[in-house]
Structures are given as structure tokens and as C-alpha cells.
Design an enzyme around this catalytic site. Structure first.
Site, mmCIF file in Angstrom:
data_model
loop_
_atom_site.group_PDB
_atom_site.id
_atom_site.type_symbol
_atom_site.label_atom_id
_atom_site.label_comp_id
_atom_site.label_asym_id
_atom_site.label_seq_id
_atom_site.Cartn_x
_atom_site.Cartn_y
_atom_site.Cartn_z
ATOM 1 N N GLU A 1 0.833 -1.210 0.000
ATOM 2 C CA GLU A 1 0.000 0.000 0.000
ATOM 3 C C GLU A 1 0.861 1.251 0.000
ATOM 4 O OE1 GLU A 1 -4.133 0.191 2.026
ATOM 5 O OE2 GLU A 1 -2.731 1.031 3.489
ATOM 6 N N GLU B 1 2.182 1.769 -3.386
ATOM 7 C CA GLU B 1 1.086 2.218 -4.254
ATOM 8 C C GLU B 1 0.840 3.710 -4.083
ATOM 9 O OE1 GLU B 1 -3.671 1.327 -5.137
ATOM 10 O OE2 GLU B 1 -2.653 0.318 -3.474
ATOM 11 N N CYS C 1 -8.233 -1.936 4.092
ATOM 12 C CA CYS C 1 -8.177 -3.124 4.958
ATOM 13 C C CYS C 1 -9.429 -3.310 5.800
ATOM 14 C CB CYS C 1 -6.936 -3.080 5.854
ATOM 15 S SG CYS C 1 -6.775 -1.580 6.791
ATOM 16 N N SER D 1 -7.259 1.934 -2.240
ATOM 17 C CA SER D 1 -6.060 1.140 -2.507
ATOM 18 C C SER D 1 -6.450 -0.230 -3.040
ATOM 19 C CB SER D 1 -5.234 0.978 -1.224
ATOM 20 O OG SER D 1 -4.208 0.021 -1.406
ATOM 21 N N LYS E 1 -15.466 -9.336 8.128
ATOM 22 C CA LYS E 1 -14.434 -10.201 7.550
ATOM 23 C C LYS E 1 -15.039 -11.509 7.039
ATOM 24 C CE LYS E 1 -10.621 -7.815 8.082
ATOM 25 N NZ LYS E 1 -9.831 -7.406 6.893
ATOM 26 N N GLU F 1 -16.152 -10.583 3.671
ATOM 27 C CA GLU F 1 -14.979 -10.369 2.819
ATOM 28 C C GLU F 1 -14.400 -11.697 2.329
ATOM 29 O OE1 GLU F 1 -11.002 -7.640 3.127
ATOM 30 O OE2 GLU F 1 -11.279 -9.126 4.711
ATOM 31 N N GLU G 1 -13.950 -12.110 -5.417
ATOM 32 C CA GLU G 1 -12.617 -11.607 -5.768
ATOM 33 C C GLU G 1 -11.509 -12.287 -4.965
ATOM 34 O OE1 GLU G 1 -15.402 -7.900 -5.672
ATOM 35 O OE2 GLU G 1 -15.078 -9.720 -4.475
ATOM 36 N N CYS H 1 -10.397 -1.457 14.564
ATOM 37 C CA CYS H 1 -10.669 -2.893 14.717
ATOM 38 C C CYS H 1 -10.858 -3.300 16.175
ATOM 39 C CB CYS H 1 -9.540 -3.707 14.104
ATOM 40 S SG CYS H 1 -9.339 -3.447 12.330
#
Length: 596
Positions: free
Chosen positions: A283, A286, A310, A330, A369, A372, A377, A526
Site C-alpha cells: 500500500e 502504491e 483493509c 487502494s 471479515k 470479505e 474476488e 478494529c
């Protein structure tokens, strides 16, 4: 100085600031008034009436959570009138509640159950209305189960979704006896604008909203001799797990957690912090690449500001609310998903294991999560990269099921490879942590020097304020980064999707101009995730945050790019940041979704 108001509660004199409620005044003298709809993180509602108290001279009982104090008040919290009213309110709630407590996931953690026990609710004097109700249970989401038969209509979830998250996935529908908490057109969670953040779960007093658990599936994998079961643990789990196992908030239990997982039968106990360090490398580069294209190459099509990726709750939020800005997110996957992709490719090859026989389990502070891990993907390895996601609460339950005396466990170390990490990875668990970790690396890449903050502690991005801004000036850049000389890198940190919405509206209007934005869906980051131990409050989140920064301060390695295992990974497998292999396994794109 705030004006003081004096009153008596149960014949005890107390003085509090004007504007305080009776409930707050009672807490000041250690008098507990029970509540169900009240929550410290939310606005006053006064829906459940469990907190009613007796005001001398008044005919009616008043809700302590909603009534401001006034001079000379005489309040009684346990008169016969109050006790009778509370007991009947609880009985009425139970009359519409599917009270299968022994088989309920929230058994022992349910606030209604606790009050029922306290007020000795035996044979209910009211008719059991459950058979006459057309209750439904929504099992379709991979993250959250909604069971209307256990809902007491306190509306904590509605206020959470609206006030803290600016989503409005849940709302009150119908009136009177038909009143219920519903989604848009009563569709299942997976079909509405829900980010799966789980903040509603964290604040639900009953079992009406719970995470979908995968405990049995994980045990079955562990018991299967043909499977090699790998587990990864997120940064915020190690500073909260103890709460669910009888320890105080903010206790660091990393070593005991590793020992427990190994004793439970996992074949390899590895650390999500390893791929948090990897995320920073990818990241961070990037971000530098985007800055190069915008500043040096004068490209007008570069998407700035770049935002972090994230937090899966944040990603799904921007997919729904600001799909035109998906190019600003990102492309780096979250640490969980980077780990999943690597464990079934590089790690499997290194350990000579057939990835078809691997089961990848992650322990996360987050219900999103789970969603996710199920995204289409996230199959870069040729398999589902992460097979099962367990919350911190689920892990605590499994430890209890295994008969493990957690407190007495000796500390153990993570396995290797993919078990080493830096302090920068640990602070991913707190709001501002990803930003701080990224700046520690990016500044050093550009200048060859450590970031100019004492002890590497970038304090401007730390804290519990909803939105924080910080600027760091690039000075004496290395020759290859000379185009950044004198540039003031503008950053912003936000936590809670309501604050994320505010920031994105400012970006959209042109009112705000940043280079890099960190957004975490949950309050506090988190550490306040939807899968963390219940209860949650600002005080608890602050203790968890202090523990995270303490863990960082005591780590031998403090910067992601200094993690020797990450360096080895690039040398043996990935090649270089943003290289072909990295893009194949560690980066992704996201999907525009409907706003309604």
C-alpha cells in the site's frame, strides 16, 4: 466551571453537572439502575422503561435514562412501585420473546435474561404471544443472523446503524402490536445496504442480532486427519480475547492465545500481523506510485486521495455510497486476504502441502471479515483463500469448549514462516494505526531516515476523535524521490462510518484536499469491531487502544519494512513491491453497488 445540581437518590446526596440524567447521577454514587434500550455510545431513547424510578411528589414513574436532574429532586430506585412496574415490563417483554435460553447463542450474555433472573420471573402472568407472531429469522448473510423472535424493539440497532454508521439498514416499521425492526422492504441483510460491520450485534441486548458462527465447521476441520488447518490471528484479537475469558479490558494475551490455539489442534498458528506488514509495503508503494504519477508525470487521471482498503465494512460502504470513488481505494487486499492467498500458494509450497487439503481459518475482531472472505474476488490462490472467519467471541467459546484454563496457560510463540511481525503491524488494530504504520515506512523509503517523531510514535494520528488530520513535510528526499522535496503530505484518519461519510462528502465537494485517508468502519478501529467481546464502551475501547500501543512499544521490530520474514518473502517469491506476483495475489478491485 459547570453548574452543579444537588439531589437525593435513595436518601444519598449527590451533586452532578446540570444536564446530567438521573441514570448518570445514580452511577456517580454507585447505584445501579437497570436498562435495556440505553447504551453509552448512543443517543437517549427511553423506549424500554425498565429504568423507571420514583420521584417524590409525582404520580407517575419516570425513565432515569431520559430525565435530566433538577435541584431538590428526591428519587427512589427500588420502591415497591418501581419494582412492580419493572417486573411487569420485563414480563411483558418476555411474553413476546422466544425464550429458548438454553439453546440461544447469547445464553449467559443476554441482558434480558439477566434481568429476568434478577427479578425472579417465574410463571409469567401474561399470555405467551410467540405462537401468534409471524416471526422470521434471516440466516442468509454470511456475517449476521437476525432473529425477530428475540427482538425486544429497544432500537439500539436502529440508532447504532443511523448514528454511528450513517447506513440506516435497520429501521422501525409498522405501529402498535405490529411494530418491528426491519430492513428495506423486509429484505434479507445480504440484499440491502448493510456493511456487515456488526456494530448492531455489539449493542443488541438479546439474541436478536448475532454473528453467524462457524465453530462446528472449524472443529470438524481440526478433527479431519486429512486436513492441514492453518489459523491466523488479527492484531486486535490479542488485546480483547481476555475479556471474554474473565480478564480485564486491555490485557495483552498474545502468548496465551497462541498456546490455546495450538492446544486446540491447529496444525500451524500464524499471525495476520505478518501480512499487515506486507500490506504496508504494498500500500505504501502504491501511494508513492500515485504521487509520482500526479506530481512528477503531471497525470490528471491519478486517483487521489488514496484511501485504505483493509476495513471490509468501509469497502462495502464506499461501494454503496460513493461508487464513483472506488478508484481511490487502494488495490491492496486486507491483511486477512493477503494471508489467505499466500498460505495456499507460497506457504503450501514451502511446507510441501497440497493446498486442496488446507483449511485456512482467521480469527478476527470483525463480522464484516466473514463477508470479505466470501467475496468472489478473494480466490487468487485457485481456492477460497480464507475458508472460515471466527470472531474473537467465537474463539473464546471454542477455548471454553476445549476445557482450556486460559489464565494458567504459559506463553507460546507463533510458528514460522508467516509468524513474525513488527510493532507497526500491531497498531493496525487501532484507529490511525494503518496510517502511522504506512508513514513510518513511506517516509523512510523517500528520505532514507526514520520518521521525525520521538520513538516513531506519530501522535497526531492517534486518539479517539472521530476525524483527525496530520501533515508531514518531506525534507531532504533521496535523489530518486526528489520530486517530493518540500511536499506536505496531507493525511486524514476517520473511524466509524458516520465520520467516513462526512470526510467523503468533503472530498466530493472539494472542501477537503488530502493525499492519503485511513478509514475504519468501527468506532476505535478494529479494537471496537463487531466481533469483539461485549459490552463495548468508549472506556473499554481506550483500554484496548492503550494495550495495542504498549505492544507496539515493546516490539523489537517497529517498522514493517524491517520484518525479516517479509524481506525473505520478496526475495524468494514476490520479487518486488507492486510486481507481477504481488498484483496477482495481493491486489484486487471492488464492485459498485446500488445505494438503495
Amino acid at each position: 466551571m459547570n453548574e452543579q445540581v444537588s439531589l437525593k437518590i435513595d436518601n444519598i446526596s449527590v451533586s452532578v453537572n446540570r444536564g446530567a440524567t438521573i441514570l448518570e447521577a445514580a452511577k456517580a454514587v454507585n447505584i445501579r439502575i437497570p436498562t435495556l434500550c440505553h447504551h453509552e455510545d448512543l443517543c437517549v431513547a427511553g423506549n424500554c422503561r425498565v429504568c423507571v424510578v420514583d420521584h417524590v411528589g409525582w404520580d407517575r414513574l419516570i425513565p432515569a435514562c431520559a430525565m435530566p436532574v433538577s435541584d431538590g429532586m428526591e428519587i427512589f430506585t427500588n420502591s415497591i412501585k418501581v419494582r412492580t412496574a419493572r417486573k411487569q415490563i420485563i414480563e411483558l417483554l418476555i411474553s413476546e420473546h422466544r425464550a429458548e435460553c438454553t439453546t440461544c447463542y447469547k445464553n449467559g450474555k443476554c441482558e434480558l435474561q439477566e434481568l429476568s433472573h434478577e427479578y425472579i420471573i417465574g410463571e409469567n402472568g401474561f399470555i405467551n404471544l410467540v405462537p401468534f407472531k409471524n416471526y422470521t429469522i434471516d440466516y442468509y448473510s454470511p456475517s449476521i443472523i437476525k432473529d425477530d423472535s428475540k427482538c425486544i424493539r429497544c432500537q439500539r440497532c436502529v440508532r447504532t446503524c443511523e448514528e454511528l454508521q450513517s447506513i440506516g439498514a435497520l429501521a422501525v416499521s409498522h405501529k402498535g402490536k405490529e411494530m418491528k425492526i426491519s430492513t428495506f422492504f423486509e429484505k434479507p441483510f445480504y440484499q440491502v445496504v448493510c456493511t456487515n460491520c456488526g456494530q448492531c450485534v455489539n449493542r443488541c441486548p438479546t439474541g436478536a442480532l448475532v454473528e453467524k458462527n462457524y465453530i462446528d465447521e472449524v472443529w470438524a476441520s481440526i478433527y479431519n486427519d486429512k486436513k492441514f488447518v492453518v489459523v491466523q490471528t488479527a492484531p486486535a484479537v490479542r488485546i480483547a480475547l481476555g475479556e471474554a475469558l474473565g480478564m480485564d479490558p486491555g490485557e495483552i494475551v498474545t502468548g496465551k492465545m497462541v498456546a490455546a490455539l495450538r492446544r486446540m489442534g491447529f496444525n500451524a498458528v500464524l499471525d495476520t500481523d505478518f501480512t499487515a506488514d506486507l500490506t504496508i509495503i504494498e500500500e505504501g508503494h502504491e501511494l508513492l506510485n500515485r504521487l509520482k504519477l500526479a506530481i512528477k508525470d503531471k497525470r490528471e487521471d491519478v486517483k487521489l486521495p488514496m484511501t485504505t482498503s483493509c476495513s471490509p465494512g468501509w469497502v462495502k460502504f464506499i461501494e454503496h455510497a460513493f461508487p464513483e470513488y472506488l478508484g481511490n481505494v487502494s488495490t491492496a487486499k486486507s491483511p486477512q486476504q493477503m494471508f489467505g492467498a499466500l498460505v495456499k500458494t507460497f506457504y503450501a509450497r514451502k511446507m510441501d502441502i497440497d493446498p486442496a487439503n488446507m483449511v485456512s481459518v482467521s480469527i478476527m475482531p470483525c463480522t464484516a471479515k466473514k463477508f470479505e472472505a466470501n467475496r468472489p474476488e478473494m480466490r487468487a490462490s485457485g481456492y477460497q483463500d480464507v475458508d472460515y472467519v471466527l470472531t474473537t467471541r467465537e474463539l473464546a467459546l471454542m477455548i471454553k469448549q476445549a476445557g482450556i484454563d486460559f489464565k494458567s496457560l504459559p506463553d507460546a510463540d507463533y510458528d514460522s514462516f508467516m509468524g513474525e511481525s513488527s510493532g507497526a503491524a500491531v497498531i493496525f488494530g487501532a484507529t490511525g494505526g494503518v496510517m502511522e504504520a504506512a508513514l513510518r515506512t513511506v517516509y523512510e523509503v523517500v528520505t532514507g531516515r526514520e520518521v521525525p517523531f520521538k520513538g516513531l510514535n506519530i501522535t497526531p494520528v492517534r486518539g479517539m476523535e472521530g476525524v483527525r488530520e496530520a501533515t508531514i513535510k518531506i525534507e531532504n528526499a533521496l535523489p530518486e524521490w526528489s520530486f517530493l522535496e518540500g511536499v506536505e503530505v496531507k493525511t486524514c484518519v476517520a473511524h466509524g462510518l458516520s465520520n467516513a461519510n462526512t470526510i467523503m462528502q468533503k472530498v466530493k465537494s472539494g472542501e477537503a484536499s488530502y493525499h492519503f485517508i485511513e478509514i475504519m468502519a468501527c468506532p476505535g478501529g478494529c479494537l471496537g469491531g463487531g466481533g469483539q467481546p461485549i459490552p463495548t464502551s468508549l472506556e473499554i475501547r481506550k483500554k484496548r487502544s492503550a494495550a495495542i500501543y504498549s505492544e507496539d512499544a515493546h516490539k523489537t521490530i517497529r517498522k514493517s519494512h524491517d520484518n525479516p520474514e517479509v524481506v525473505q518473502l520478496y526475495r524468494e517469491f514476490l520479487g518486488e513491491p507492486l510486481g507481477h506476483k504481488s498484483h496477482e495475489l495481493l491486489h484486487t478491485t471492488y464492485t459498485p453497488r446500488q445505494r438503495h
